[in-house]
Design a protein around this motif. Structure first.
Motif, short mmCIF file in Angstrom:
data_model
loop_
_atom_site.label_atom_id
_atom_site.label_comp_id
_atom_site.label_asym_id
_atom_site.label_seq_id
_atom_site.Cartn_x
_atom_site.Cartn_y
_atom_site.Cartn_z
N ASP A 84 46.73 39.66 45.11
CA ASP A 84 45.53 38.93 44.98
C ASP A 84 44.32 39.62 44.67
O ASP A 84 44.35 40.72 44.54
N LEU A 85 43.18 39.21 43.64
CA LEU A 85 42.65 40.07 42.75
C LEU A 85 41.32 39.26 43.86
O LEU A 85 40.25 38.46 44.04
N GLU A 86 40.27 40.22 42.95
CA GLU A 86 38.52 40.27 44.14
C GLU A 86 38.04 40.13 42.74
O GLU A 86 38.26 41.24 41.52
N THR A 87 36.88 39.19 42.06
CA THR A 87 36.24 38.98 41.11
C THR A 87 34.60 38.90 41.16
O THR A 87 34.59 38.74 42.90
N THR A 88 33.75 39.22 40.67
CA THR A 88 32.44 38.57 40.39
C THR A 88 32.25 37.52 40.88
O THR A 88 30.68 37.21 40.56
N GLY A 89 33.11 36.60 40.71
CA GLY A 89 32.68 35.25 40.85
C GLY A 89 33.77 34.40 40.07
O GLY A 89 35.23 34.93 40.27
N PHE A 90 33.57 33.27 39.71
CA PHE A 90 35.16 32.61 38.85
C PHE A 90 35.13 32.07 37.83
O PHE A 90 35.90 31.07 37.27
N ASN A 91 34.38 32.26 36.70
CA ASN A 91 34.66 32.47 35.39
C ASN A 91 34.76 33.70 34.81
O ASN A 91 33.61 34.34 34.89
N MET A 143 44.53 37.37 34.86
CA MET A 143 44.94 37.93 34.67
C MET A 143 44.93 37.17 33.05
O MET A 143 45.09 38.13 32.07
N GLN A 144 44.58 36.00 32.59
CA GLN A 144 44.97 36.08 30.38
C GLN A 144 43.93 36.78 30.14
O GLN A 144 44.12 37.72 29.05
N LYS A 145 42.69 37.12 30.46
CA LYS A 145 41.49 37.16 30.30
C LYS A 145 41.14 38.66 30.13
O LYS A 145 41.04 39.53 29.19
N TRP A 146 41.77 39.72 30.82
CA TRP A 146 42.25 40.94 31.32
C TRP A 146 43.29 41.43 30.96
O TRP A 146 43.24 42.37 29.84
N ASN A 147 44.29 40.58 29.98
CA ASN A 147 44.96 41.18 29.11
C ASN A 147 44.60 40.80 27.62
O ASN A 147 45.25 41.60 26.77
N ARG A 148 43.85 39.35 27.65
CA ARG A 148 43.83 39.47 25.79
C ARG A 148 42.57 40.82 25.82
O ARG A 148 42.58 41.14 25.14
N ASP A 149 41.39 41.01 26.65
CA ASP A 149 40.43 41.71 26.76
C ASP A 149 41.50 43.62 26.40
O ASP A 149 41.27 44.40 25.34
N CYS A 150 42.12 43.68 27.48
CA CYS A 150 43.05 45.00 27.13
C CYS A 150 44.17 45.41 26.99
O CYS A 150 44.70 46.46 25.71
#
Length: 238
Positions: A58-65, A150-157
């Protein structure tokens, strides 16, 4: 550090090492090579559901996008083998961010800006998460949300795509309730007789999701489903 993981086909691309920083710890390169070997050898779609190794997260995030700047602020996960929840094999981390989190998110998650300023970096957490999940199938509730981040996280890092298989809890719920519509985690827990505790804490949400998966996996096995191939085939014909 840049790494490239491929799992959907059970194979890793030969260019997995191309982007690895030259200063990367040899142990980390060895880990990637071992993961590559395991990916090639596993047939997760054909594995008996009673023995399928999974990680519920599970992820906790600051929003949905994520493409609009929303960020992951914590991640929690727990391992399962078939219907067995491995309570002692858990993963949890806050994720560093330099921007202030919205007040309603801080209230919802009980995570503070001060905690996030000293948390491990996104790249460090992501690498440790990969080491934890290895080549296991991932499970999540409302998995579309987790996949997008996870897709955005992978692209960024890591400058790579995220290609681990993620199954939504609805994957098994629909075997029992063909007209199932997405519901909040606490509603599903209530339906299954699972106690709701510390909602919106990533690890606690992962544990509750694991109990939901366990509940419906037992029903799937009782109904005669043996592997993921059979579940996919059945759902495709609904």
């Amino acid at each position: 550090m840049i790494q490239f993981f491929r799992q959907m086909s059970g194979k890793l691309g030969s260019n997995v090492y191309a982007g690895i920083n030259g200063n990367t710890d040899p142990k980390q390169i060895s880990f990637i090579r071992q993961l590559q070997k395991e990916m090639k050898e596993k047939n997760q779609l054909g594995t008996n559901l009673a023995f399928l190794e999974t990680v519920v997260f599970d992820l906790e995030t600051t929003g949905f996008n994520p493409d609009k700047g929303e960020q992951v602020i914590s991640i929690g996960a727990i391992k399962m083998s078939g219907t067995e929840i491995k309570e002692e094999q858990c993963f949890y981390s806050l994720v560093r961010t330099n921007s202030l989190i919205p007040a309603h998110i801080a209230e919802l998650t009980n995570i503070t800006d001060e905690e996030l300023l000293i948390a491990p970096s996104p790249s460090e957490v992501l690498l440790k998460f990969y080491e934890f999940i290895d080549s296991h199938v991932l499970i999540a509730h409302h998995a579309k949300h987790e996949r997008a981040f996870m897709q955005k996280w992978n692209r960024d890092c890591l400058r790579s795509s995220f290609e681990h298989r993620i199954l939504d809890t609805s994957f098994l719920i629909r075997l029992q309730q063909q007209s199932y519509k997405s519901e909040p985690l606490e509603n599903i827990c209530s339906n299954c007789g699972i106690e709701v505790m510390n909602r919106h804490h990533a690890l606690q949400d992962a544990k509750m999701t694991a109990r939901i998966w366990q509940y419906y996996l037992k029903k799937a096995l009782e109904s005669g489903f043996n592997n993921l191939y059979e579940v996919y085939d059945y759902l495709a014909r609904l």
